[in-house]
Design a protein around this motif. Structure first.
Motif, PDB file in Angstrom:
ATOM      1  N   ALA A  41       0.829  -1.201   0.000  1.00  0.00           N
ATOM      2  CA  ALA A  41       0.000   0.000   0.000  1.00  0.00           C
ATOM      3  C   ALA A  41       0.865   1.253   0.000  1.00  0.00           C
ATOM      4  O   ALA A  41       0.593   2.209  -0.737  1.00  0.00           O
ATOM      5  N   SER A  45       1.020   3.803  -3.158  1.00  0.00           N
ATOM      6  CA  SER A  45       0.693   5.209  -2.954  1.00  0.00           C
ATOM      7  C   SER A  45       1.816   6.115  -3.443  1.00  0.00           C
ATOM      8  O   SER A  45       1.563   7.119  -4.099  1.00  0.00           O
ATOM      9  N   SER A  52      -5.785   6.584  -4.796  1.00  0.00           N
ATOM     10  CA  SER A  52      -6.400   5.535  -3.980  1.00  0.00           C
ATOM     11  C   SER A  52      -6.404   4.190  -4.700  1.00  0.00           C
ATOM     12  O   SER A  52      -6.252   3.147  -4.066  1.00  0.00           O
ATOM     13  N   THR A  55      -2.982   2.744  -4.267  1.00  0.00           N
ATOM     14  CA  THR A  55      -2.779   2.288  -2.891  1.00  0.00           C
ATOM     15  C   THR A  55      -3.463   0.944  -2.663  1.00  0.00           C
ATOM     16  O   THR A  55      -2.859   0.016  -2.119  1.00  0.00           O
ATOM     17  N   VAL A  56      -4.699   0.826  -3.095  1.00  0.00           N
ATOM     18  CA  VAL A  56      -5.440  -0.431  -2.921  1.00  0.00           C
ATOM     19  C   VAL A  56      -4.813  -1.543  -3.760  1.00  0.00           C
ATOM     20  O   VAL A  56      -4.661  -2.680  -3.296  1.00  0.00           O
TER      21      VAL A  56
END
Length: 73
Positions: A41, A45, A52, A55-56
């Motif tokens: 993550a 990022s 987002s 990140t996911v």
């Protein structure tokens, strides 16, 4: 130190210790999965500029990689 800063610092400390104590009964594979997801993550990022989706996606890929890591016995 103002009373509100004192309260916030103690609240954060209690929260950190509570979260860390929750990891006590986890298997090695579970710990590796969570560590991989956290690292993924963070990397996702950074690489996508805070997106987002990045990140996911990084967390998902890191969790899969962390789950697959095993140490020889």
């Amino acid at each position: 130190m103002k009373p509100s800063n004192y309260f916030i610092r103690w609240s954060v400390a209690v929260a950190v210790f509570t979260v860390l104590s929750g990891c006590a009964g986890m298997s090695t594979r579970d710990r590796h999965t969570i560590a991989g997801a956290g690292i993924g993550a963070l990397a996702g990022s950074v690489l996508t500029g805070g997106s987002s989706i990045g990140t996911v996606g990084g967390a998902a890929v890191g969790g899969v990689i962390g789950s697959g890591i095993s140490h020889p016995k």
